[in-house]
Motif scaffolding. Structure first.
Motif, PDB file in Angstrom:
ATOM      1  N   TRP A 103      -2.482 -12.059  -1.788  1.00 51.24           N
ATOM      2  CA  TRP A 103      -2.925 -10.669  -1.773  1.00 51.24           C
ATOM      3  C   TRP A 103      -2.412  -9.975  -0.516  1.00 51.24           C
ATOM      4  O   TRP A 103      -2.445 -10.552   0.573  1.00 51.24           O
ATOM      5  N   PHE A 104      -1.972  -8.717  -0.667  1.00 51.67           N
ATOM      6  CA  PHE A 104      -1.521  -7.902   0.457  1.00 51.67           C
ATOM      7  C   PHE A 104      -2.222  -6.557   0.409  1.00 51.67           C
ATOM      8  O   PHE A 104      -2.331  -5.957  -0.667  1.00 51.67           O
ATOM      9  N   HIS A 105      -2.682  -6.082   1.569  1.00 49.98           N
ATOM     10  CA  HIS A 105      -3.190  -4.722   1.660  1.00 49.98           C
ATOM     11  C   HIS A 105      -2.008  -3.793   1.381  1.00 49.98           C
ATOM     12  O   HIS A 105      -0.872  -4.085   1.761  1.00 49.98           O
ATOM     13  N   VAL A 106      -2.263  -2.669   0.721  1.00 51.76           N
ATOM     14  CA  VAL A 106      -1.169  -1.764   0.362  1.00 51.76           C
ATOM     15  C   VAL A 106      -0.411  -1.238   1.592  1.00 51.76           C
ATOM     16  O   VAL A 106       0.737  -0.828   1.475  1.00 51.76           O
ATOM     17  N   ASN A 107      -1.037  -1.272   2.765  1.00 48.91           N
ATOM     18  CA  ASN A 107      -0.348  -0.847   3.993  1.00 48.91           C
ATOM     19  C   ASN A 107       0.470  -1.978   4.623  1.00 48.91           C
ATOM     20  O   ASN A 107       1.169  -1.743   5.613  1.00 48.91           O
ATOM     21  N   ASP A 108       0.350  -3.195   4.082  1.00 51.52           N
ATOM     22  CA  ASP A 108       1.023  -4.359   4.674  1.00 51.52           C
ATOM     23  C   ASP A 108       1.905  -5.090   3.675  1.00 51.52           C
ATOM     24  O   ASP A 108       2.108  -6.307   3.785  1.00 51.52           O
ATOM     25  N   ILE A 109       2.434  -4.388   2.703  1.00 53.68           N
ATOM     26  CA  ILE A 109       3.325  -5.010   1.715  1.00 53.68           C
ATOM     27  C   ILE A 109       4.588  -5.473   2.439  1.00 53.68           C
ATOM     28  O   ILE A 109       5.184  -4.702   3.202  1.00 53.68           O
ATOM     29  N   PRO A 110       5.015  -6.726   2.239  1.00 56.20           N
ATOM     30  CA  PRO A 110       6.130  -7.300   3.015  1.00 56.20           C
ATOM     31  C   PRO A 110       7.512  -6.884   2.497  1.00 56.20           C
ATOM     32  O   PRO A 110       8.316  -7.712   2.050  1.00 56.20           O
ATOM     33  N   PHE A 111       7.809  -5.591   2.585  1.00 61.48           N
ATOM     34  CA  PHE A 111       9.057  -5.071   2.026  1.00 61.48           C
ATOM     35  C   PHE A 111      10.305  -5.747   2.600  1.00 61.48           C
ATOM     36  O   PHE A 111      11.322  -5.842   1.925  1.00 61.48           O
ATOM     37  N   SER A 112      10.243  -6.240   3.833  1.00 57.00           N
ATOM     38  CA  SER A 112      11.418  -6.867   4.446  1.00 57.00           C
ATOM     39  C   SER A 112      11.775  -8.194   3.772  1.00 57.00           C
ATOM     40  O   SER A 112      12.872  -8.715   3.975  1.00 57.00           O
ATOM     41  N   VAL A 113      10.845  -8.736   2.958  1.00 59.76           N
ATOM     42  CA  VAL A 113      11.090  -9.994   2.256  1.00 59.76           C
ATOM     43  C   VAL A 113      10.983  -9.764   0.743  1.00 59.76           C
ATOM     44  O   VAL A 113      10.528 -10.610  -0.014  1.00 59.76           O
ATOM     45  N   MET A 114      11.384  -8.569   0.315  1.00 59.69           N
ATOM     46  CA  MET A 114      11.358  -8.207  -1.099  1.00 59.69           C
ATOM     47  C   MET A 114      12.722  -7.647  -1.489  1.00 59.69           C
ATOM     48  O   MET A 114      13.590  -7.458  -0.636  1.00 59.69           O
ATOM     49  N   TRP A 115      12.896  -7.381  -2.774  1.00 59.73           N
ATOM     50  CA  TRP A 115      14.121  -6.712  -3.207  1.00 59.73           C
ATOM     51  C   TRP A 115      14.170  -5.339  -2.544  1.00 59.73           C
ATOM     52  O   TRP A 115      13.132  -4.674  -2.390  1.00 59.73           O
ATOM     53  N   PRO A 116      15.362  -4.862  -2.161  1.00 58.52           N
ATOM     54  CA  PRO A 116      15.440  -3.608  -1.408  1.00 58.52           C
ATOM     55  C   PRO A 116      14.992  -2.368  -2.182  1.00 58.52           C
ATOM     56  O   PRO A 116      14.660  -1.359  -1.567  1.00 58.52           O
ATOM     57  N   ASP A 117      14.947  -2.425  -3.495  1.00 56.18           N
ATOM     58  CA  ASP A 117      14.497  -1.272  -4.278  1.00 56.18           C
ATOM     59  C   ASP A 117      12.987  -1.100  -4.256  1.00 56.18           C
ATOM     60  O   ASP A 117      12.474  -0.008  -4.473  1.00 56.18           O
ATOM     61  N   ASP A 118      12.253  -2.190  -3.997  1.00 54.24           N
ATOM     62  CA  ASP A 118      10.789  -2.152  -4.094  1.00 54.24           C
ATOM     63  C   ASP A 118      10.166  -1.087  -3.194  1.00 54.24           C
ATOM     64  O   ASP A 118       9.212  -0.425  -3.587  1.00 54.24           O
ATOM     65  N   ILE A 119      10.699  -0.910  -2.010  1.00 55.28           N
ATOM     66  CA  ILE A 119      10.130   0.067  -1.071  1.00 55.28           C
ATOM     67  C   ILE A 119      10.262   1.500  -1.602  1.00 55.28           C
ATOM     68  O   ILE A 119       9.504   2.388  -1.229  1.00 55.28           O
ATOM     69  N   LEU A 120      11.197   1.713  -2.528  1.00 55.02           N
ATOM     70  CA  LEU A 120      11.420   3.049  -3.078  1.00 55.02           C
ATOM     71  C   LEU A 120      10.461   3.385  -4.217  1.00 55.02           C
ATOM     72  O   LEU A 120      10.000   4.521  -4.329  1.00 55.02           O
ATOM     73  N   TRP A 121      10.155   2.401  -5.088  1.00 50.03           N
ATOM     74  CA  TRP A 121       9.295   2.713  -6.224  1.00 50.03           C
ATOM     75  C   TRP A 121       7.848   2.248  -6.062  1.00 50.03           C
ATOM     76  O   TRP A 121       6.961   2.733  -6.748  1.00 50.03           O
TER      77      TRP A 121
END
Length: 154
Positions: A103-121
């Motif tokens: 589980w991740f708080h919505v303010n702490d989503i680990p975008f740096s370890v995700m697909w690069p598109d995730d931070i956009l949508w």
């Protein structure tokens, strides 16, 4: 050539459940849960099955929130990914051979370890805005072109 895929993310108020992909395509990245459809399977039933197989939870109701097409430079295959939001489920998330849930708080989503598109949508997902788009990647999985817009999904 289009290949149909599902992606489900469980959203509970201020938290999202993601899985660390342990093997195969996307290994080493946090992602939602999903995958390919079996022969004759509906997109919704595939999404429910994948959630059960990857994290051990049962879902009765899915909300389709997005459709994204992913492709790679120089390749003809397009991954048409149907994205679902799950707000109610039964069971406790458990680790599988493929995914380790967290589980991740919505303010702490680990975008740096995700697909690069995730931070956009992902912000659209969190705020319940339906969307569609397409992303084109280079061979190092960097975005080289994209379109993303809010959209009323049927």
């Amino acid at each position: 050539m289009h290949k149909l895929l599902t992606l489900c993310i469980i959203h509970q108020r201020y938290h999202v459940l993601l899985g660390m992909k342990k093997r195969g395509f996307g290994a080493g990245k946090w992602n939602g849960f999903g995958g390919k459809l079996n022969q004759g399977e509906s997109i919704e039933n595939a999404a429910k099955r994948e959630l059960w197989e990857e994290v051990g939870v049962t879902v009765d109701k899915l909300k389709k929130i997005g459709i994204l097409d992913f492709s790679w430079q120089g390749k003809t295959e397009i991954l048409e990914t149907h994205i679902f939001k799950v707000t109610q489920f039964r069971g406790s998330p458990v680790e599988s051979e493929e995914m380790r849930p967290e589980w991740f708080h919505v303010n702490d989503i680990p975008f740096s370890v995700m697909w690069p598109d995730d931070i956009l949508w992902m912000p659209m997902f969190i705020f319940d805005q339906k969307f569609k788009g397409k992303f084109i990647f280079d061979n190092d999985n960097n975005i080289i072109d994209h379109e993303l817009m809010t959209y009323e999904i049927q």
